[in-house]
Design a protein around this motif. Structure first.
Motif, short mmCIF file in Angstrom:
data_model
loop_
_atom_site.label_atom_id
_atom_site.label_comp_id
_atom_site.label_asym_id
_atom_site.label_seq_id
_atom_site.Cartn_x
_atom_site.Cartn_y
_atom_site.Cartn_z
N HIS A 408 16.61 34.39 12.04
CA HIS A 408 15.55 35.18 11.39
C HIS A 408 14.42 35.48 12.37
O HIS A 408 14.29 34.87 13.42
CB HIS A 408 15.03 34.48 10.14
N GLY A 409 13.60 36.45 11.97
CA GLY A 409 12.44 36.83 12.77
C GLY A 409 11.29 35.87 12.55
O GLY A 409 11.41 34.82 11.94
N GLY A 410 10.14 36.24 13.02
CA GLY A 410 8.94 35.42 12.87
C GLY A 410 8.38 34.97 14.22
O GLY A 410 7.58 35.64 14.81
N PRO A 411 8.82 33.80 14.72
CA PRO A 411 9.73 32.87 14.04
C PRO A 411 9.02 31.90 13.10
O PRO A 411 9.64 31.27 12.26
CB PRO A 411 10.34 32.09 15.22
N HIS A 412 7.68 31.78 13.25
CA HIS A 412 6.98 30.69 12.57
C HIS A 412 6.49 31.11 11.18
O HIS A 412 5.97 32.20 10.98
CB HIS A 412 5.80 30.21 13.42
N GLY A 413 6.69 30.22 10.22
CA GLY A 413 6.27 30.49 8.85
C GLY A 413 7.25 31.32 8.07
O GLY A 413 7.04 31.58 6.88
N ILE A 414 8.34 31.76 8.69
CA ILE A 414 9.38 32.56 8.05
C ILE A 414 10.62 31.71 7.92
O ILE A 414 10.90 30.86 8.76
CB ILE A 414 9.70 33.82 8.88
N SER A 415 11.39 31.94 6.87
CA SER A 415 12.65 31.20 6.73
C SER A 415 13.65 32.05 5.97
O SER A 415 13.29 32.96 5.22
CB SER A 415 12.43 29.87 6.00
N ASP A 416 14.93 31.76 6.19
CA ASP A 416 15.99 32.35 5.38
C ASP A 416 16.14 31.54 4.11
O ASP A 416 15.86 30.33 4.08
CB ASP A 416 17.31 32.36 6.16
N ASN A 417 16.62 32.17 3.04
CA ASN A 417 16.82 31.45 1.80
C ASN A 417 18.14 31.85 1.16
O ASN A 417 18.87 32.70 1.66
CB ASN A 417 15.64 31.66 0.84
N TRP A 418 18.44 31.23 0.04
CA TRP A 418 19.71 31.40 -0.65
C TRP A 418 19.90 32.79 -1.23
O TRP A 418 21.02 33.23 -1.45
CB TRP A 418 19.81 30.34 -1.75
N PHE A 419 18.83 33.52 -1.46
CA PHE A 419 18.91 34.77 -2.20
C PHE A 419 19.57 35.88 -1.36
O PHE A 419 19.77 35.74 -0.15
CB PHE A 419 17.52 35.19 -2.66
N TYR A 420 19.91 36.97 -2.05
CA TYR A 420 20.57 38.12 -1.43
C TYR A 420 19.89 38.50 -0.12
O TYR A 420 18.68 38.64 -0.04
CB TYR A 420 20.54 39.30 -2.40
N ASP A 421 20.71 38.68 0.92
CA ASP A 421 20.23 39.06 2.24
C ASP A 421 21.06 40.26 2.69
O ASP A 421 22.28 40.17 2.81
CB ASP A 421 20.39 37.89 3.21
N THR A 422 20.40 41.39 2.95
CA THR A 422 21.12 42.63 3.24
C THR A 422 22.00 42.51 4.49
O THR A 422 23.18 42.86 4.47
CB THR A 422 20.14 43.80 3.41
N ASP A 423 21.42 42.05 5.60
CA ASP A 423 22.21 41.92 6.83
C ASP A 423 23.40 41.00 6.64
O ASP A 423 24.53 41.31 7.05
CB ASP A 423 21.33 41.39 7.96
N ALA A 424 23.16 39.85 6.02
CA ALA A 424 24.24 38.86 5.84
C ALA A 424 25.33 39.43 4.95
O ALA A 424 26.53 39.26 5.24
CB ALA A 424 23.67 37.57 5.26
N GLN A 425 24.96 40.11 3.88
CA GLN A 425 25.98 40.65 2.98
C GLN A 425 26.74 41.80 3.63
O GLN A 425 27.96 41.94 3.43
CB GLN A 425 25.34 41.10 1.66
N PHE A 426 26.06 42.63 4.40
CA PHE A 426 26.75 43.70 5.11
C PHE A 426 27.79 43.14 6.06
O PHE A 426 28.95 43.59 6.10
CB PHE A 426 25.74 44.56 5.87
N GLY A 453 8.29 23.83 16.42
CA GLY A 453 8.90 24.93 17.15
C GLY A 453 7.98 25.60 18.14
O GLY A 453 8.41 26.49 18.89
N TYR A 454 6.69 25.20 18.18
CA TYR A 454 5.76 25.78 19.14
C TYR A 454 6.21 25.43 20.57
O TYR A 454 6.64 24.30 20.85
CB TYR A 454 4.35 25.26 18.93
N LEU A 455 6.11 26.39 21.46
CA LEU A 455 6.48 26.23 22.88
C LEU A 455 7.96 25.89 23.06
O LEU A 455 8.36 25.39 24.11
CB LEU A 455 5.61 25.16 23.55
N GLN A 456 8.76 26.20 22.03
CA GLN A 456 10.18 25.88 22.07
C GLN A 456 11.04 27.12 21.82
O GLN A 456 12.20 27.00 21.45
CB GLN A 456 10.51 24.82 21.00
N TRP A 457 10.49 28.30 22.02
CA TRP A 457 11.20 29.53 21.66
C TRP A 457 12.56 29.63 22.36
O TRP A 457 13.55 29.96 21.73
CB TRP A 457 10.34 30.74 22.03
N GLY A 458 12.58 29.38 23.65
CA GLY A 458 13.82 29.57 24.40
C GLY A 458 14.64 28.31 24.58
O GLY A 458 15.72 28.37 25.18
#
Length: 629
Positions: A408-426, A453-458
């Motif tokens: 997922h994008g963000g990366p911080h404060g964002i998360s994927d969840n169980w609900f419908y996800d367009t990219d995943a379903q496609f 996750g700070y300073l751990q992007w790569g």
């Protein structure tokens, strides 16, 4: 830990057309009028054209439409009386951007009459002398008499101010002021601002309390406490509590934040998805944010709680959320969705005991043709427990599937969840197992997990994603020899980093609207434009030239052996196309020229349906060419 799935072999149905996934949802933010007679809904007509529609609930006929200038969209909708509505304007350029408030407030009657420009930069109210600025809807008077609470933000703010606004005249009365900028207010049921909270430019949480909205004192507590709403008698406060920066719990507390009684909590993730009664609104249930949501009813005896439980029993495979209700509780607006169903809005009338669908979120999607999403937990290689969402193609054997890692994008404060996800379903509809890891730094598990996750992007974040892939391989679901990475924004950065860090495992990589040069973030893009953004960059990626270089995909292009597809909007303000140009040049220099898609007029993600369709078709062809099906 789940066991490997075993699925019966079946004839493969024709894939769902790309257009069904790419077309944007036409509706959002529906709000029910206090009397339950009208529904206001933000409407996307496509190609940057937005409006507010008012629909009569009895027959769903339109009574008004308020069209906004192109690329402006509704940011907030609130009914201030049975027949009057306030609209806050916003802007959205690109599918990956959150709407940005413009600070302009409008009011209209249910039939489109009596429209007024309430506040913003366009004009100054000479009668009150109120300076131009940004206005936010902070709440609505419980009397439903046409008044609402407006938080004002001026240029170069040094304070936070709250007004009660009469939308008919309009008139403004200052009811709260504190000499700290960018704070939100919590208002009691009698209309007095009692709390102000926010974060400063260094991301430190601030909390103040008042008896009258004028005299404010800092509130120091041994835990983070964010007040949300008052009890019906104004003697207790509902809010979120976090100890030691762990997951947030829903609590009810004394007025000073003390003696919190925990209403809903989860050791792994923060609590959310709170369900509220009709006026005077108080919570009766909530669910953890991670996994498939299981509602906890802490006040099950209330009529609204009993109705909610009955609807959940009626729709056991779906999730029911109460969005709004009439003042008397006789008419309710509910949103019903699931992992396979993008959702729809329903009206329930107690008088007829009838649940009726009134709006569809995505008309082209048939839930019966979508794939199941499962939440699994696993241990990262350093022992930290993480969550992954697995989308498993329908009618597959469920074994050794070609796999797409979708960070997922963000990366911080964002998360994927169980609900419908367009990219995943496609992708699942095209036969791919989709693995989405809520790596450290993601949201929904408290500030300590986010800061991990700070300073751990790569580095550690990418290892978390690989650990999630290994877990899916160990379950027998993923084919370790057929793996591609694809993401948008930070997800695109991650897709390239995975290809560079794991060249023997990643067979192709796709980046949409990505950031690829970390140093460039300090020079280009809108994050750097204010002090908060600059401080954010220092917290999450640091200032070390050596570290920024070592963790930039542009500097690691020679390590990427997989074919790459880069797509970007030429008007992207968050991650300017200079980022994609730099990645493209680095790959060309390494002898690995990427497939390229630059789209004029688009921002952070593709706003135009035709461009989204073209991207999905190109993505499908690219994956098939490099991984098969």
């Amino acid at each position: 830990m789940l066991s490997p799935f075993a699925w019966p072999v079946a004839a493969q149905p024709a894939p769902v057309p790309v257009e069904a996934f790419a077309k944007a949802s036409p509706f959002s933010m529906p709000r029910l009028s206090p009397a339950g007679d009208y529904l206001a809904v933000a409407t996307d007509f496509g190609e940057g054209n937005h409006a507010v529609q008012v629909l009569r609930v009895s027959d769903m006929q339109r009574t008004a439409v308020l069209r906004l200038p192109r690329y402006q969209s509704p940011y907030q909708l609130e009914w201030v009386s049975d027949k009057r509505l306030v609209v806050a304007k916003g802007r959205k350029l690109g599918s990956l951007e959150k709407p940005v408030p413009l600070g302009e407030l409008l009011a209209t009657d249910f039939d489109g009459q009596n429209q007024r420009y309430i506040y913003g930069y366009e004009q100054q109210n000479a009668a009150t002398g109120l300076d131009r600025g940004f206005g936010y809807i902070e709440g609505v008077a419980e009397s439903n008499d046409g008044r609402f609470y407006m938080r004002q933000l001026q240029r170069n703010p040094t304070s936070s101010m709250l007004y009660v606004v009469d939308t008919q005249r309009p008139t403004f009365k200052l009811i709260a002021s504190i000499n700290v900028p960018d704070l939100e207010f919590v208002i009691d049921r009698s209309g007095v601002a009692r709390y102000a909270w926010g974060v400063n430019k260094q991301d430190k949480f601030l909390l103040y309390a008042s008896q009258d909205g004028r005299q404010w004192q800092p509130l120091e507590l041994p835990y983070k406490w964010t007040p949300v709403a008052f009890s019906a008698d104004d003697q207790r406060v509902y809010g979120y509590m976090s100890r030691n920066d762990g997951p947030s719990q829903l609590v009810v507390s004394a007025l000073d934040g003390g003696n919190p009684d925990v209403l809903a909590a989860d050791a792994f993730s923060s609590v959310g998805r709170v369900q509220w009664t009709h006026a005077p609104a108080v919570p009766f249930a909530a669910a953890p944010q991670a996994g498939r949501p299981g509602m906890v009813y802490f006040d099950p005896g209330r009529p609204d709680a009993q109705l909610h439980q009955a609807l959940v029993a009626l729709l056991p495979q779906q999730h029911v959320s109460f969005v709004d209700s009439s003042r008397d509780g006789q008419t309710l607006l509910a949103y019903v969705d699931s992992d396979r169903d993008p959702g729809g809005w329903y009206v329930f009338r107690r008088s007829s005991n009838k649940l009726e669908k009134v709006l569809e979120a995505r008309e082209g999607i048939d839930a019966e043709q979508m794939a199941e999403r499962r939440s699994v937990r696993f241990k990262a290689s350093d022992g930290m427990e993480l969550e992954a969402l697995l989308t498993i193609p329908r009618n597959s054997e469920g074994k050794a599937l070609p796999t797409v890692l979708l960070p997922h994008g963000g990366p911080h404060g964002i998360s994927d969840n169980w609900f419908y996800d367009t990219d995943a379903q496609f992708l699942a509809n095209r036969g791919y197992l989709v693995v989405q890891v809520n790596y450290r730094g993601s949201g929904g598990r408290g500030r300590a997990f986010e800061r991990a996750g700070y300073l751990q992007w790569g580095t550690r974040i990418q290892q978390d994603i690989i650990d999630g892939l290994d877990h899916a391989v160990g379950m027998g679901l993923a084919d370790a020899g057929r793996v591609c990475s694809y993401g948008a924004s930070f997800g695109a950065y991650s897709a390239m980093m995975l290809a560079a860090r794991q060249p023997q495992r990643i067979r192709c990589a796709v980046g949409l609207a990505g950031v690829y040069d970390l140093k460039m973030m300090y020079k280009k893009g809108d994050i750097k434009d204010d002090a908060y953004g600059r401080n954010y960059l220092q917290r999450v990626i640091g200032r070390s030239d050596e570290e920024l270089t070592a963790n930039s995909p542009t500097m690691l292009a020679a390590s990427i052996k997989a074919p790459v597809f880069l797509a970007h909007g030429e008007r992207d303000e968050r991650t300017p196309i200079a980022q994609a140009n730099a990645m493209r040049s680095a790959l060309v220099a390494a002898g690995r020229p990427p497939q390229w898609m630059a789209v004029a007029g688009e921002g952070h993600g593709f706003y135009n349906d035709a461009n989204s369709i073209a991207f999905y078709k190109a993505l499908e062809t690219f994956l098939q060419a490099n991984m098969g099906q």
